[in-house]
Design a protein around this motif. Structure first.
Motif, PDB file in Angstrom:
ATOM      1  N   VAL A  41       0.800  -1.363  -0.012  1.00 25.40           N
ATOM      2  CA  VAL A  41       0.025   0.098   0.018  1.00 25.40           C
ATOM      3  C   VAL A  41       1.002   1.268  -0.054  1.00 25.40           C
ATOM      4  CG1 VAL A  41      -1.778   1.154   1.322  1.00 25.40           C
ATOM      5  CG2 VAL A  41      -1.865  -1.238   1.094  1.00 25.40           C
ATOM      6  N   GLY A  42       1.763   1.227   0.693  1.00 19.73           N
ATOM      7  CA  GLY A  42       2.811   2.349   0.656  1.00 19.73           C
ATOM      8  C   GLY A  42       3.461   2.595  -0.652  1.00 19.73           C
ATOM      9  N   GLY A  43       3.846   1.362  -1.185  1.00 20.74           N
ATOM     10  CA  GLY A  43       4.421   1.464  -2.595  1.00 20.74           C
ATOM     11  C   GLY A  43       3.738   2.234  -3.498  1.00 20.74           C
ATOM     12  N   TYR A  44       2.411   1.593  -3.541  1.00 22.00           N
ATOM     13  CA  TYR A  44       1.510   2.312  -4.230  1.00 22.00           C
ATOM     14  C   TYR A  44       1.255   3.504  -4.230  1.00 22.00           C
ATOM     15  CZ  TYR A  44      -2.863   2.846  -6.781  1.00 22.00           C
ATOM     16  OH  TYR A  44      -3.737   3.395  -7.532  1.00 22.00           O
ATOM     17  N   GLY A  45       1.128   3.984  -2.897  1.00 19.79           N
ATOM     18  CA  GLY A  45       0.817   5.608  -2.591  1.00 19.79           C
ATOM     19  C   GLY A  45       2.182   6.484  -3.005  1.00 19.79           C
ATOM     20  N   PHE A  46       3.354   5.761  -2.869  1.00 19.84           N
ATOM     21  CA  PHE A  46       4.274   6.463  -3.509  1.00 19.84           C
ATOM     22  C   PHE A  46       4.351   6.636  -4.930  1.00 19.84           C
ATOM     23  CE2 PHE A  46       8.922   6.531  -4.922  1.00 19.84           C
ATOM     24  CZ  PHE A  46       9.464   7.371  -4.403  1.00 19.84           C
ATOM     25  N   LEU A  47       4.071   5.625  -5.749  1.00 18.09           N
ATOM     26  CA  LEU A  47       3.939   5.651  -7.142  1.00 18.09           C
ATOM     27  C   LEU A  47       2.937   6.539  -7.579  1.00 18.09           C
ATOM     28  CD1 LEU A  47       4.091   1.922  -8.114  1.00 18.09           C
ATOM     29  CD2 LEU A  47       5.704   3.931  -8.476  1.00 18.09           C
ATOM     30  N   VAL A  48       1.739   6.675  -6.873  1.00 15.44           N
ATOM     31  CA  VAL A  48       0.754   7.838  -7.271  1.00 15.44           C
ATOM     32  C   VAL A  48       1.323   9.415  -6.916  1.00 15.44           C
ATOM     33  CG1 VAL A  48      -1.581   8.804  -6.719  1.00 15.44           C
ATOM     34  CG2 VAL A  48      -1.149   6.114  -7.102  1.00 15.44           C
ATOM     35  N   TRP A  49       1.908   9.448  -5.924  1.00 16.33           N
ATOM     36  CA  TRP A  49       2.463  10.712  -5.464  1.00 16.33           C
ATOM     37  C   TRP A  49       3.679  11.062  -6.495  1.00 16.33           C
ATOM     38  CZ3 TRP A  49       6.968  11.311  -1.672  1.00 16.33           C
ATOM     39  CH2 TRP A  49       7.297  12.713  -1.391  1.00 16.33           C
ATOM     40  N   MET A  50       4.521  10.341  -6.996  1.00 21.27           N
ATOM     41  CA  MET A  50       5.386  10.657  -7.961  1.00 21.27           C
ATOM     42  C   MET A  50       4.783  10.973  -9.189  1.00 21.27           C
ATOM     43  SD  MET A  50       8.422  10.936  -6.911  1.00 21.27           S
ATOM     44  CE  MET A  50       8.018  11.299  -5.053  1.00 21.27           C
ATOM     45  N   PRO A  57      -2.026  16.980 -10.361  1.00 19.98           N
ATOM     46  CA  PRO A  57      -3.134  16.064  -9.786  1.00 19.98           C
ATOM     47  C   PRO A  57      -4.060  15.898 -10.884  1.00 19.98           C
ATOM     48  CG  PRO A  57      -3.190  18.568  -9.207  1.00 19.98           C
ATOM     49  CD  PRO A  57      -2.069  18.192  -9.976  1.00 19.98           C
ATOM     50  N   PRO A  58      -5.023  14.951 -10.660  1.00 17.74           N
ATOM     51  CA  PRO A  58      -6.191  14.744 -11.780  1.00 17.74           C
ATOM     52  C   PRO A  58      -7.289  15.707 -11.638  1.00 17.74           C
ATOM     53  CG  PRO A  58      -6.345  13.469  -9.755  1.00 17.74           C
ATOM     54  CD  PRO A  58      -5.053  14.156  -9.556  1.00 17.74           C
ATOM     55  N   GLY A  59      -7.969  15.741 -12.530  1.00 19.25           N
ATOM     56  CA  GLY A  59      -9.154  16.805 -12.513  1.00 19.25           C
ATOM     57  C   GLY A  59      -8.892  17.614 -13.778  1.00 19.25           C
TER      58      GLY A  59
END
Length: 63
Positions: A41-50, A57-59
């Motif tokens: 979960v932390g790795g996924y969050g880091f990938l989204v952050w990068m 950001p999306p939008g």
């Protein structure tokens, strides 16, 4: 070549004990898997952050 035989082993030699199985289960269930889950979960969050740092950001695009 020599053949591997299990005649000299006791019937219980190949079977793990119930106590050992429970200890292994608790180590996996409450030790290793929670660490793996937090890492994933932390790795996924880091990938989204990068990704958001690089592409924004999306939008809808700004005016």
């Amino acid at each position: 070549m020599s053949e591997v035989t299990t005649e000299h082993l006791s019937p219980e030699a190949g079977k793990p004990s119930r106590r050992r199985e429970l200890i292994t289960f608790f180590i996996l269930a409450f030790g290793i898997w929670p660490i793996v889950a937090v890492g994933v979960v932390g790795g996924y969050g880091f990938l989204v952050w990068m990704f958001q740092i690089v592409y924004g950001p999306p939008g809808p695009p700004g005016h």
